[in-house]
Design an enzyme around this catalytic site. Structure first.
Site, PDB file in Angstrom:
ATOM      1  N   LYS A  60       0.850  -1.209   0.000  1.00  0.00           N
ATOM      2  CA  LYS A  60       0.000   0.000   0.000  1.00  0.00           C
ATOM      3  C   LYS A  60       0.875   1.244   0.000  1.00  0.00           C
ATOM      4  CE  LYS A  60      -4.360  -1.554   0.430  1.00  0.00           C
ATOM      5  NZ  LYS A  60      -4.146  -2.843   1.023  1.00  0.00           N
ATOM      6  N   SER A 115     -12.416  -1.061   0.747  1.00  0.00           N
ATOM      7  CA  SER A 115     -13.586  -1.873   1.114  1.00  0.00           C
ATOM      8  C   SER A 115     -14.230  -1.483   2.441  1.00  0.00           C
ATOM      9  CB  SER A 115     -13.168  -3.348   1.175  1.00  0.00           C
ATOM     10  OG  SER A 115     -12.087  -3.513   2.072  1.00  0.00           O
ATOM     11  N   GLY A 177     -18.597 -13.609  -5.731  1.00  0.00           N
ATOM     12  CA  GLY A 177     -19.229 -13.571  -7.047  1.00  0.00           C
ATOM     13  C   GLY A 177     -19.847 -12.251  -7.434  1.00  0.00           C
TER      14      GLY A 177
HETATM   15  P1  BMP Z   1      -9.714 -10.243   4.360  1.00  0.00           P
HETATM   16  O1  BMP Z   1     -10.417 -11.085   3.289  1.00  0.00           O
HETATM   17  O2  BMP Z   1      -9.068 -11.071   5.406  1.00  0.00           O
HETATM   18  O3  BMP Z   1     -10.580  -9.153   4.885  1.00  0.00           O
HETATM   19  O4  BMP Z   1      -8.462  -9.519   3.648  1.00  0.00           O
HETATM   20  C1  BMP Z   1      -8.635  -8.550   2.684  1.00  0.00           C
HETATM   21  C2  BMP Z   1      -7.321  -8.220   2.037  1.00  0.00           C
HETATM   22  O5  BMP Z   1      -7.535  -7.219   1.041  1.00  0.00           O
HETATM   23  C3  BMP Z   1      -6.271  -7.649   2.980  1.00  0.00           C
HETATM   24  O6  BMP Z   1      -5.009  -8.072   2.487  1.00  0.00           O
HETATM   25  C4  BMP Z   1      -6.389  -6.154   2.814  1.00  0.00           C
HETATM   26  O7  BMP Z   1      -5.174  -5.463   3.000  1.00  0.00           O
HETATM   27  C5  BMP Z   1      -6.796  -6.040   1.354  1.00  0.00           C
HETATM   28  N1  BMP Z   1      -7.609  -4.855   1.044  1.00  0.00           N
HETATM   29  C6  BMP Z   1      -8.836  -4.655   1.670  1.00  0.00           C
HETATM   30  O8  BMP Z   1      -9.290  -5.431   2.504  1.00  0.00           O
HETATM   31  N2  BMP Z   1      -9.547  -3.553   1.303  1.00  0.00           N
HETATM   32  C7  BMP Z   1      -9.099  -2.641   0.403  1.00  0.00           C
HETATM   33  O9  BMP Z   1      -9.800  -1.704   0.102  1.00  0.00           O
HETATM   34  C8  BMP Z   1      -7.866  -2.854  -0.208  1.00  0.00           C
HETATM   35  C9  BMP Z   1      -7.131  -3.979   0.124  1.00  0.00           C
HETATM   36  O10 BMP Z   1      -5.986  -4.213  -0.463  1.00  0.00           O
END
Ligand code: BMP
Length: 222
Positions: A60, A115, A177
């Site tokens: 990041k 997210s 999906g």
């Molecule tokens: P998890 O499925 O355990 O929540 O992990 C999500 C992964 O995606 C983590 O590696 C996080 O750094 C990455 N990520 C995220 O969750 N949201 C974003 O907006 C960008 C990301 O890279």
């Protein structure tokens, strides 16, 4: 199916080899590199190298070009793609990182929105500006939230040929999906796979769920 597994803790490197042929790639995150170290990150890359899957390093990045180049340099040759934030802009920053990665045959992936809900505070409000940066820097891929498929749709409408990688599936609540159906090329899943007692079985069941939604077997929106 287009699934990328996120390693955010230093899991056994061999897991990357065992996921070969099942998922489309792995993404290694900053906390895993801090805890596991450079050699662990290289070992994961070698394990994942036994198949054609993507190997993405997710530090990041958000800094001046010089510092971002220094940050990725130890991983060149080990990882195919590197994730940086887009809000830092092009000149003196992402433009330099992009040229450096191009020179080394590696791909740049830019975060367009995130997210978590707080991403609406700045990233989503600034999406038009963010899209201008993406247009200018011309990365191979974009990160967009599986938790907000409408953002994926806007990015897909503007960037027909860029790869869209969508995290948020599983632990963060988005269901498999739906990001693919909104225009993403890959869904990124971390804890729902790496934290499972049988990570391979968890990956396979997520892939089955993706297939069902993409085939249109599930109508309701994610
Ligand atoms: P998890 O499925 O355990 O929540 O992990 C999500 C992964 O995606 C983590 O590696 C996080 O750094 C990455 N990520 C995220 O969750 N949201 C974003 O907006 C960008 C990301 O890279």
């Amino acid at each position: 199916m287009p699934l990328i597994v996120a390693f955010d803790e230093p899991v056994e490197a061999e897991l990357a080899a065992r996921l070969c042929g099942i998922v489309d790639g792995i993404k290694v995150g900053l906390p895993a590199v801090i805890r596991g170290g450079l050699e662990w990150a290289r070992e994961v890359s070698r394990a994942a190298g036994s198949c054609e899957g993507l190997r993405i390093l997710d530090l990041k990045l958000a800094d001046i070009g010089h510092v971002m180049r220094l940050s990725v340099e130890p991983f060149i040759g080990y990882y195919d793609g590197f994730i940086a934030h887009s809000f830092v802009g092009g000149e003196g920053s992402l433009d330099e990182l992009k040229s450096y990665l191009d020179h080394h045959g590696a791909r740049l992936v830019l975060v367009a929105s995130m997210s978590h809900p707080g991403s609406r505070d700045v990233y989503d409000r600034a999406l038009d500006f963010i899209m201008e940066v993406i247009e200018r820097v011309d990365p191979w891929g974009i990160v967009a939230p599986a938790t907000r498929p409408s953002i994926i749709g806007r990015l897909r409408a503007r960037f027909a040929s860029k790869k869209i990688l969508s995290p948020g599936v599983g632990a963060q609540g988005a269901r498999p999906g739906y990001a693919l159906r909104a225009g993403a090329d890959y869904e990124i899943v971390g804890r729902a796979i790496t934290g499972a007692s049988d990570p391979l079985a968890a990956a396979k069941s997520i892939i089955e769920a993706q297939e069902e939604v993409v085939r249109g077997g599930v109508e309701e929106d994610g």
